[in-house]
Write an enzyme that holds these catalytic residues in place. Structure first.
Site, short mmCIF file in Angstrom:
data_model
loop_
_atom_site.label_atom_id
_atom_site.label_comp_id
_atom_site.label_asym_id
_atom_site.label_seq_id
_atom_site.Cartn_x
_atom_site.Cartn_y
_atom_site.Cartn_z
CG ASP A 331 -1.95 1.07 1.20
OD1 ASP A 331 -2.56 1.28 0.14
OD2 ASP A 331 -2.13 1.73 2.24
CB CYS A 384 -5.34 6.62 -1.02
SG CYS A 384 -3.94 7.40 -0.20
#
Length: 457
Positions: A331, A384
């Site tokens: 991530d 993100c």
């Protein structure tokens, strides 16, 4: 005004966000936790703080004609005027008279007579003369930039990648209030019991259309709820839950969460391992963030499956054996431009050059952790952000150098966008009114057969 009012706190918080680069959501949560606000005041403070940041470029465009020497204006005075203007334009239930009175009172408390007179004059001038129209701006990019309060470089880049129709749709939604979503900790509670407990506490609950692991909760400040304090749920955006969901974690998997803090995805992985022999190793560069991962895992009752370690993911090969992990999650550190609704200041802080610099770091992290994955194992990459240079372009550049990997289609429980042509999954802020997010699924080959097809087992 012995006790600081909501509007005074809003001015001070916005000044801190602007001058110190503080994240608005973290600063806001801290202020709410430190003050015994009513639900009404909590909502007003949240609305003003987010609203001013979200509409910053629009508000500054409107304010500009009324400020002769803007460069000499103290930052808190500017924020006070923006707070006042935001309420006048966007909060219909608050009369101008109330906005004027409290704004002038704040100017009197924080400044001197000259500042009070200046603020009074500007506010009366705005009411007397009105605001200039955004639609009068001739340049299409500038008009869209000012109208949606999005920097021009970002408008231009998104249009190049997605086309004007999709970009207008995205930008029309980023200035709305973010949803409050939580992930159910099924290790401690089942979904229906948690729903009932939250309803009994006065919260309103909705099902998430993004993932069955989430609930949309309204009606109060969630960090103060007993369900949050007792570790029955964790505050996490719906889109962010999809990365681990797509990994299809099995109970005996050995997993690496390469960029783990604050531990939301680590604990989501650990939850899947509780009935087996699996384990998740969670890495972060910073010692205090490693502690935060451990604290979150402890609160959720999942620490037995988590080993948190202070380590740069790019140096993981020095600590772990090759082909140790069944699954790896990267991530990656990113620009965060998918979070414009939740962290609106991010769109003003970033430049396109930042994304290009991050691209190199992201590819490098993938290359460094790749040897740690078992043959036949899965490497999941997520961000993100919604810019291609940090997303599929990273995957493409990695695959050029690593033919031992192939990209497979990313799937989710609710079959989100299953009809898409791309293997990766991109969630845009306007798709489900959740955060923007990107997920790619890579698999490591054992070899190829006589027909040139990949062998995974």
């Amino acid at each position: 005004m012995k006790n600081k009012t909501v509007r005074l706190l809003a001015v001070e918080l916005l000044t801190r966000v602007e001058s110190q680069g503080t994240y608005s959501n973290l600063a806001l949560n801290k202020v709410i936790e430190e003050n015994n606000f009513s639900v009404k005041d909590t909502k007003l403070l949240t609305t003003i703080v987010y609203g001013v940041i979200q509409h910053k470029l629009t508000l500054e465009y409107w304010l500009e004609p009324f400020i002769k020497k803007a460069n000499k204006l103290q930052l808190w005075v500017k924020e006070l005027l923006l707070v006042s203007l935001y309420q006048m334009v966007y909060l219909d239930k608050i009369p101008d008279r109330a906005v004027f009175n409290e704004s002038i009172e704040i100017a009197k408390i924080k400044g001197h007579t000259g500042i009070r007179k200046f603020v009074t004059g500007v506010l009366h001038s705005i009411r007397r003369n009105g605001l200039r129209e955004v639609n009068e701006i001739d340049n299409d990019i500038t008009r869209l930039s000012i109208g949606t309060s999005t920097p021009e470089w970002l408008v231009e880049e998104l249009i190049k990648e997605l086309g004007i129709t999709k970009v207008e749709s995205i930008l029309d939604t980023i200035n709305t209030s973010p949803k409050h979503s939580v992930r159910i900790n099924t290790h401690k509670v089942n979904k229906q019991i948690l729903v009932n407990e939250l309803k009994n506490d006065g919260y309103t609950i909705r099902e998430s259309e993004v993932t069955p692991d989430a609930l949309i909760v309204d009606g109060g400040f969630l960090p103060k709820s007993s369900e949050f304090r007792n570790g029955k749920m964790i505050i996490q955006d719906e889109s962010a839950m999809l990365a681990v969901e797509s990994m299809d974690i099995q109970k005996d998997d050995i997993v690496l969460d390469a960029c783990a803090a604050p531990g939301g995805k680590t604990t989501q992985i650990a939850e899947k391992l509780m009935k087996g022999e699996g384990k998740v190793w969670a890495l972060d560069i910073h010692k205090h963030k490693v502690k935060l991962i451990e604290e979150n895992a402890n609160k959720l009752g999942l620490i037995s499956k988590v080993s948190a370690k202070q380590l740069d993911a790019r140096k993981a090969i020095t600590e772990f054996d090759s082909e140790k992990f069944d699954k790896i999650l990267v991530d990656a550190p990113c620009s965060g431009l998918g979070l414009m609704r939740r962290k609106p200041e991010v769109k003003y802080e970033k430049k396109l050059a930042d994304s290009y610099s991050l691209h190199d770091i992201q590819v490098n992290i993938l290359e460094k952790v790749a040897p740690l994955l078992k043959k036949g194992g899965y490497l999941t990459y997520s961000t993100c952000t919604i810019l291609n240079i940090e997303n599929q372009k990273v995957i493409d550049d990695f695959l050029k150098k690593h033919p031992e990997f192939v990209q497979e289609k990313t799937y989710t429980k609710n079959k989100l966008k299953d009809e898409r042509d791309t293997l990766s999954l991109t969630i845009y802020p306007d798709d489900y009114m959740s955060d923007g997010f990107f997920i790619a699924t890579l698999r490591k080959k054992i070899g190829v057969d006589e027909y040139g097809d990949c062998i995974f087992k």
